[in-house]
Design an enzyme around this catalytic site. Structure first.
Site, PDB file in Angstrom:
ATOM      1  N   ASP A 144       0.818  -1.213   0.000  1.00 13.41           N
ATOM      2  CA  ASP A 144       0.000   0.000   0.000  1.00 13.41           C
ATOM      3  C   ASP A 144       0.852   1.263   0.000  1.00 13.41           C
ATOM      4  O   ASP A 144       1.996   1.262   0.475  1.00 13.41           O
ATOM      5  CB  ASP A 144      -0.908   0.028   1.241  1.00 13.41           C
ATOM      6  CG  ASP A 144      -1.877  -1.135   1.276  1.00 13.41           C
ATOM      7  OD1 ASP A 144      -2.220  -1.644   0.203  1.00 13.41           O
ATOM      8  OD2 ASP A 144      -2.280  -1.530   2.380  1.00 13.41           O
ATOM      9  N   LYS A 145       0.250   2.319  -0.487  1.00  9.77           N
ATOM     10  CA  LYS A 145       0.931   3.624  -0.545  1.00  9.77           C
ATOM     11  C   LYS A 145       1.571   3.989   0.792  1.00  9.77           C
ATOM     12  O   LYS A 145       2.721   4.416   0.846  1.00  9.77           O
ATOM     13  CB  LYS A 145      -0.089   4.693  -0.952  1.00  9.77           C
ATOM     14  CG  LYS A 145       0.435   6.118  -0.877  1.00  9.77           C
ATOM     15  CD  LYS A 145      -0.691   7.126  -1.117  1.00  9.77           C
ATOM     16  CE  LYS A 145      -0.203   8.536  -0.850  1.00  9.77           C
ATOM     17  NZ  LYS A 145      -1.294   9.519  -0.942  1.00  9.77           N
TER      18      LYS A 145
END
Length: 312
Positions: A144-145
């Site tokens: 994830d970011k």
């Protein structure tokens, strides 16, 4: 509209109540930039209970149905960008990179620049596998970011096929460090629960029996802080948001996780947790050419260490 590629529908839950609608969407739609979401409002692509909504600051009401029309992507040309990379290992087949929190792995609508892929294209030139096409060249798996840590990248199609097979066979080693809410009483455990799209909130995943896939997460306690616990989580499968979903399911959501944890948590802000406290610390795989098992580890980033210092 005829140019709609996808319609995402959600129902505002109790946790989202009273939060500005644009902030709700920004928190949930991780792959889209805030500016892209603002344009959706401006272009009449957000609907609340069937009516077009242009009011970005509208406070979300429990039970309201929100529909988001994602337009067809513009013709995509991903540009190489000279963005510094923290490369842990590299040869002709594979590259292991330490991704900072806040960096998106691959381009998506509204986020065509500044991604790991843009940086890889500058660093590697044409030496990236083409299996995942123009948007995800070389990308075998993603994090994830707002998760930091190790990712492997394939530099040719043969290496990509080998690494993807290891991913499918669950033979990769992937260990994460995470800070979770509350005291986990047992020293270790396994969560074996299927994960699919959350039936009540299309922007999240959840433990569900509806259209789900099996998911297994092993965890062990490293350190206890009373109201928080530092754990190591090892993935057996690799579902989207798996650790975040599983830990939330057993009532120990990740500190700083706005999507699966308590919303508007003042504790996270006080501790300096500006993102979910999750770091991909260990990555191991069999090298596609040599057949040798290789394992890499990444130290905790500074922001993670600072939160631990405060807890101690």
């Amino acid at each position: 509209m005829s140019d709609v590629q996808q319609r995402i529908e959600i129902i505002i839950s109790e946790e989202m109540k009273g939060t500005r609608l644009d902030l709700v969407l920004s928190a949930c739609l991780e792959e889209f930039s805030r500016s892209f979401i603002q344009k959706l409002f401006e272009n009449d692509r957000i609907y609340v209970d069937g009516n077009v909504c242009r009011e970005k600051k509208l406070k979300a009401s429990v039970g309201s149905k929100v529909a988001i029309d994602i337009p067809e992507p513009e013709k995509l040309e991903v540009e190489a960008e000279n963005i510094p990379l923290d490369i842990v290992y590299e040869d002709d087949d594979v590259l292991v990179v330490n991704k900072p929190a806040g960096m998106v792995v691959h381009p998506a609508p509204g986020n065509y620049t500044g991604t790991l892929v843009n940086a890889l294209m500058h660093h590697c030139g044409d030496d990236l596998s083409s299996i995942n096409g123009v948007i995800r060249p070389g990308i075998v798996h993603r994090i994830d970011k707002d998760t930091s840590g190790l990712l492997m990248v394939a530099k040719n199609d043969r290496a990509h096929a080998s690494l993807s097979q290891q991913l499918a066979d669950h033979s990769l080693t992937r260990k994460y460090r995470a800070i979770v809410y509350s005291n986990i009483k047992e020293d270790d455990g396994t969560i074996d629960k299927p994960i699919g799209r959350d039936p009540s909130n299309r922007l999240r995943n959840a433990v569900t029996d509806i259209n789900s896939k099996n998911a297994v997460t092993h965890y062990r306690v490293i350190e206890r802080f009373g109201n928080y616990t530092l754990i190591e989580a090892q993935l057996e499968t690799g579902r989207t948001h798996q650790i975040r979903v599983h830990m939330s399911y057993i009532k120990h959501p990740l500190l700083g996780d706005e999507l699966y944890g308590p919303t508007k948590s003042k504790n996270a802000a006080k501790l300096g947790a500006k993102r979910q406290m999750l770091h991909a610390g260990v990555l191991g795989f069999v090298h596609p050419s040599t057949g040798e098992y290789m394992e890499f580890d990444s130290p905790l980033p500074e922001d993670f260490e600072k939160v631990l210092e405060k807890l101690r």
